[in-house]
Design an enzyme around this catalytic site. Sequence first.
Site, PDB file in Angstrom:
ATOM      1  N   ASP A 152       0.863  -1.193   0.000  1.00  0.00           N
ATOM      2  CA  ASP A 152       0.000   0.000   0.000  1.00  0.00           C
ATOM      3  C   ASP A 152       0.892   1.234   0.000  1.00  0.00           C
ATOM      4  O   ASP A 152       2.076   1.161   0.346  1.00  0.00           O
ATOM      5  CB  ASP A 152      -0.917   0.017   1.229  1.00  0.00           C
ATOM      6  CG  ASP A 152      -1.849   1.230   1.223  1.00  0.00           C
ATOM      7  OD1 ASP A 152      -2.524   1.462   0.204  1.00  0.00           O
ATOM      8  OD2 ASP A 152      -1.888   1.969   2.222  1.00  0.00           O
ATOM      9  N   SER A 153       0.293   2.370  -0.353  1.00  0.00           N
ATOM     10  CA  SER A 153       1.042   3.624  -0.328  1.00  0.00           C
ATOM     11  C   SER A 153       1.377   4.045   1.102  1.00  0.00           C
ATOM     12  O   SER A 153       2.198   4.936   1.299  1.00  0.00           O
ATOM     13  CB  SER A 153       0.206   4.722  -0.987  1.00  0.00           C
ATOM     14  OG  SER A 153      -0.982   4.907  -0.239  1.00  0.00           O
TER      15      SER A 153
ATOM     16  N   TYR B 178      -0.630   8.680  -2.644  1.00  0.00           N
ATOM     17  CA  TYR B 178      -0.580   8.400  -4.082  1.00  0.00           C
ATOM     18  C   TYR B 178      -1.794   9.006  -4.797  1.00  0.00           C
ATOM     19  O   TYR B 178      -1.758   9.230  -6.000  1.00  0.00           O
ATOM     20  CB  TYR B 178      -0.633   6.883  -4.328  1.00  0.00           C
ATOM     21  CG  TYR B 178       0.670   6.131  -4.185  1.00  0.00           C
ATOM     22  CD1 TYR B 178       1.768   6.666  -3.522  1.00  0.00           C
ATOM     23  CD2 TYR B 178       0.779   4.846  -4.718  1.00  0.00           C
ATOM     24  CE1 TYR B 178       2.943   5.927  -3.393  1.00  0.00           C
ATOM     25  CE2 TYR B 178       1.953   4.113  -4.598  1.00  0.00           C
ATOM     26  CZ  TYR B 178       3.030   4.659  -3.928  1.00  0.00           C
ATOM     27  OH  TYR B 178       4.189   3.929  -3.813  1.00  0.00           O
TER      28      TYR B 178
ATOM     29  N   CYS C  52      -4.239  -1.399  -2.331  1.00  0.00           N
ATOM     30  CA  CYS C  52      -4.354   0.044  -2.529  1.00  0.00           C
ATOM     31  C   CYS C  52      -5.179   0.240  -3.797  1.00  0.00           C
ATOM     32  O   CYS C  52      -4.815  -0.270  -4.859  1.00  0.00           O
ATOM     33  CB  CYS C  52      -2.950   0.628  -2.699  1.00  0.00           C
ATOM     34  SG  CYS C  52      -2.932   2.366  -3.125  1.00  0.00           S
ATOM     35  N   ASN C  53      -6.288   0.935  -3.651  1.00  0.00           N
ATOM     36  CA  ASN C  53      -7.159   1.134  -4.822  1.00  0.00           C
ATOM     37  C   ASN C  53      -6.483   1.994  -5.878  1.00  0.00           C
ATOM     38  O   ASN C  53      -6.635   1.758  -7.077  1.00  0.00           O
ATOM     39  CB  ASN C  53      -8.463   1.800  -4.392  1.00  0.00           C
ATOM     40  CG  ASN C  53      -9.318   0.859  -3.581  1.00  0.00           C
ATOM     41  OD1 ASN C  53     -10.135   0.130  -4.123  1.00  0.00           O
ATOM     42  ND2 ASN C  53      -9.118   0.833  -2.275  1.00  0.00           N
ATOM     43  N   THR C  54      -5.745   3.004  -5.420  1.00  0.00           N
ATOM     44  CA  THR C  54      -5.106   3.915  -6.365  1.00  0.00           C
ATOM     45  C   THR C  54      -4.087   3.154  -7.216  1.00  0.00           C
ATOM     46  O   THR C  54      -4.042   3.303  -8.439  1.00  0.00           O
ATOM     47  CB  THR C  54      -4.425   5.073  -5.596  1.00  0.00           C
ATOM     48  OG1 THR C  54      -5.361   5.588  -4.648  1.00  0.00           O
ATOM     49  CG2 THR C  54      -3.983   6.178  -6.525  1.00  0.00           C
TER      50      THR C  54
ATOM     51  N   GLU D  49      -3.076   9.323   7.656  1.00  0.00           N
ATOM     52  CA  GLU D  49      -1.609   9.192   7.721  1.00  0.00           C
ATOM     53  C   GLU D  49      -1.033  10.045   8.846  1.00  0.00           C
ATOM     54  O   GLU D  49       0.017   9.749   9.388  1.00  0.00           O
ATOM     55  CB  GLU D  49      -0.959   9.586   6.387  1.00  0.00           C
ATOM     56  CG  GLU D  49      -1.158   8.574   5.264  1.00  0.00           C
ATOM     57  CD  GLU D  49      -0.303   7.302   5.404  1.00  0.00           C
ATOM     58  OE1 GLU D  49       0.880   7.390   5.737  1.00  0.00           O
ATOM     59  OE2 GLU D  49      -0.861   6.204   5.162  1.00  0.00           O
TER      60      GLU D  49
ATOM     61  N   CYS E  96     -11.042   3.020  -0.672  1.00  0.00           N
ATOM     62  CA  CYS E  96      -9.654   3.388  -0.388  1.00  0.00           C
ATOM     63  C   CYS E  96      -9.349   2.667   0.909  1.00  0.00           C
ATOM     64  O   CYS E  96     -10.149   2.722   1.858  1.00  0.00           O
ATOM     65  CB  CYS E  96      -9.511   4.892  -0.203  1.00  0.00           C
ATOM     66  SG  CYS E  96      -7.910   5.362   0.480  1.00  0.00           S
TER      67      CYS E  96
ATOM     68  N   HIS F 192      -7.498   3.191   3.270  1.00  0.00           N
ATOM     69  CA  HIS F 192      -7.351   4.006   4.481  1.00  0.00           C
ATOM     70  C   HIS F 192      -8.711   4.278   5.147  1.00  0.00           C
ATOM     71  O   HIS F 192      -8.775   4.573   6.341  1.00  0.00           O
ATOM     72  CB  HIS F 192      -6.731   5.362   4.151  1.00  0.00           C
ATOM     73  CG  HIS F 192      -5.252   5.334   3.902  1.00  0.00           C
ATOM     74  ND1 HIS F 192      -4.690   4.699   2.835  1.00  0.00           N
ATOM     75  CD2 HIS F 192      -4.225   5.897   4.600  1.00  0.00           C
ATOM     76  CE1 HIS F 192      -3.370   4.869   2.870  1.00  0.00           C
ATOM     77  NE2 HIS F 192      -3.065   5.585   3.939  1.00  0.00           N
TER      78      HIS F 192
HETATM   79  N1  DGL Z   1      -4.908   3.434   0.504  1.00  0.00           N
HETATM   80  C1  DGL Z   1      -4.799   3.807  -0.845  1.00  0.00           C
HETATM   81  C2  DGL Z   1      -6.038   3.508  -1.659  1.00  0.00           C
HETATM   82  O1  DGL Z   1      -6.669   2.543  -1.365  1.00  0.00           O
HETATM   83  C3  DGL Z   1      -4.133   5.052  -1.233  1.00  0.00           C
HETATM   84  C4  DGL Z   1      -4.253   6.293  -0.608  1.00  0.00           C
HETATM   85  C5  DGL Z   1      -3.272   7.326  -1.110  1.00  0.00           C
HETATM   86  O2  DGL Z   1      -2.069   7.090  -1.012  1.00  0.00           O
HETATM   87  O3  DGL Z   1      -3.730   8.375  -1.566  1.00  0.00           O
HETATM   88  O4  DGL Z   1      -6.371   4.157  -2.589  1.00  0.00           O
END
Ligand code: DGL
Length: 274
Positions: free
Chosen positions: A7-8, A39, A70-72, A155, A189, A191
């Site tokens: 993950d980011s 990200y 991580c979805n992104t 974060e 996401c 997070h």
């Molecule tokens: N947790 C990540 C996601 O699912 C990324 C969040 C990020 O780094 O902006 O998209």
Amino acid sequence: MRIGVFDSGYGGLTILKAIRGLLPQYDYIYLGDNARNPYGTRSFELVYEFTLQAVKALFERGCHLVILACNTASAKALRSIQQIDLPQIDSNRRVLGVIRPTVETISTISQNRHVGVLATPGTVKSHSYTLEFNKIAPDIIVTEHACPMWVPLVENNEFNSPGTDYFIKKEIDILFQKDPAIDTVVLACTHYPLLEEKIKKFLPEGVKTICQGGLVANSLADYLTRHPEIENRCSKQASAIFLTTEHPEKFDSLASLFMGHPVESTTVILPDNK
Ligand code: DGL
């Protein structure tokens, strides 16, 4: 071989926790690119470059299977890594994402077929969710909405603070202005589950929230059953190694909180930490 989870930042820990809950027997390596997070506001090219670096780092440490938790990264890098990079690196290794299993599950949950997707600007801009829903359940009306402040709040350990309520309510109000009929909201996401209690506070009554941890864990279990050639290669000592591109002390205190047990990480330098 270990199973890699990338993950980011901290968000993928919500996925790792669910995976380890369901499949505790395997060995895992978690890698959080906390130094370069978020990200979600970065370009397609950078997310792809950073994700590929992370996948290679996990491959070098013995992972033959990597989950982009991580979805992104799943939205912006998964397809290129699967189609362009894997055949060149090692066609026996696998990289899986979180969007497809999420869409498969949601399409069986929404009653009135109005689904809201809350995600990072990068995921929303890619329209990966709309495209995937169109393939799997074209009758679903998908409304995507970006929440640019939510990842930085998590974060920076602000996910419980009163000021966070303002940013949660703001984005939920906009989502429901776009489609007041939504009956299911996907926290798309990794997070966002850390904000789930606050999110629920501002949702209209009866609206369901879906977090991805459990459904990604189920989908991984199913994948390993269908792919014994991968499953047989997975080592089974029930352990987890944590890597971060940030300082370990910072990572360990938040990660321990999220995982519910002490976490000791080490720093990994990915090429060109920007
Ligand atoms: N947790 C990540 C996601 O699912 C990324 C969040 C990020 O780094 O902006 O998209």
